[in-house]
Design an enzyme around this catalytic site. Structure first.
Site, PDB file in Angstrom:
ATOM      1  N   HIS A 108      -7.736  -5.795  -0.316  1.00 36.56           N
ATOM      2  CA  HIS A 108      -6.550  -4.983  -0.011  1.00 36.56           C
ATOM      3  C   HIS A 108      -5.761  -5.721   1.071  1.00 36.56           C
ATOM      4  O   HIS A 108      -5.839  -5.412   2.255  1.00 36.56           O
ATOM      5  CB  HIS A 108      -6.985  -3.594   0.480  1.00 36.56           C
ATOM      6  CG  HIS A 108      -5.867  -2.590   0.551  1.00 36.56           C
ATOM      7  ND1 HIS A 108      -5.266  -2.086  -0.580  1.00 36.56           N
ATOM      8  CD2 HIS A 108      -5.257  -2.008   1.598  1.00 36.56           C
ATOM      9  CE1 HIS A 108      -4.330  -1.235  -0.225  1.00 36.56           C
ATOM     10  NE2 HIS A 108      -4.304  -1.166   1.096  1.00 36.56           N
ATOM     11  N   SER A 160       0.836  -1.202   0.000  1.00 36.86           N
ATOM     12  CA  SER A 160       0.000   0.000   0.000  1.00 36.86           C
ATOM     13  C   SER A 160       0.873   1.255   0.000  1.00 36.86           C
ATOM     14  O   SER A 160       1.673   1.443  -0.911  1.00 36.86           O
ATOM     15  CB  SER A 160      -0.976  -0.046   1.174  1.00 36.86           C
ATOM     16  OG  SER A 160      -2.012   0.892   1.004  1.00 36.86           O
ATOM     17  N   ASP A 198      -9.958  -5.228  -4.432  1.00 40.51           N
ATOM     18  CA  ASP A 198      -9.478  -4.209  -3.491  1.00 40.51           C
ATOM     19  C   ASP A 198     -10.481  -3.061  -3.452  1.00 40.51           C
ATOM     20  O   ASP A 198     -10.666  -2.353  -4.433  1.00 40.51           O
ATOM     21  CB  ASP A 198      -8.099  -3.711  -3.940  1.00 40.51           C
ATOM     22  CG  ASP A 198      -7.409  -2.852  -2.903  1.00 40.51           C
ATOM     23  OD1 ASP A 198      -8.106  -2.196  -2.106  1.00 40.51           O
ATOM     24  OD2 ASP A 198      -6.163  -2.826  -2.905  1.00 40.51           O
TER      25      ASP A 198
END
Length: 105
Positions: free
Chosen positions: A97, A13, A66
């Site tokens: 995610h 991320s 996600d």
């Protein structure tokens, strides 16, 4: 210390965005870069002529489901990076995610 060409830099991320940035701006050769579920903001895309480590392997992956960072951001980043990274790979996985064993092996 460990020679820089033996170091793989990576993240998930926001950490992966930082890993991409650092790998491309670090003046010494690195072994590779791993970027999971990430993107480069389009206004922050680096000037390829001023980057380093463009010849190392870059592995980018993204979850197809996600809902925090939709896959279109990963796809757009991949398209931009492939324009100047010779060894860039982009893979998608049936995950949210998060990371998975398949993604990491």
């Amino acid at each position: 210390g460990i020679p820089s060409n033996k170091i793989i830099i990576g993240g998930f991320s926001q950490g992966a965005a930082l890993a991409l940035y650092c790998a491309l701006h670090y003046e010494k050769p690195l072994a590779a870069c791993i970027a999971l579920s990430t993107f480069f903001p389009e206004t922050k895309l680096p000037d390829p002529s001023q980057l380093y480590n463009k010849d190392i392997p870059f592995f980018q992956a993204h979850g197809e489901s996600d809902n925090i960072l939709p896959i279109r951001y990963g796809i757009n980043t991949s398209k931009k990076l492939k324009q100047f990274l010779q060894k860039h790979e982009f893979h998608t996985y049936r995950i949210d995610h998060e990371t998975s064993d398949r993604e990491l092996t």
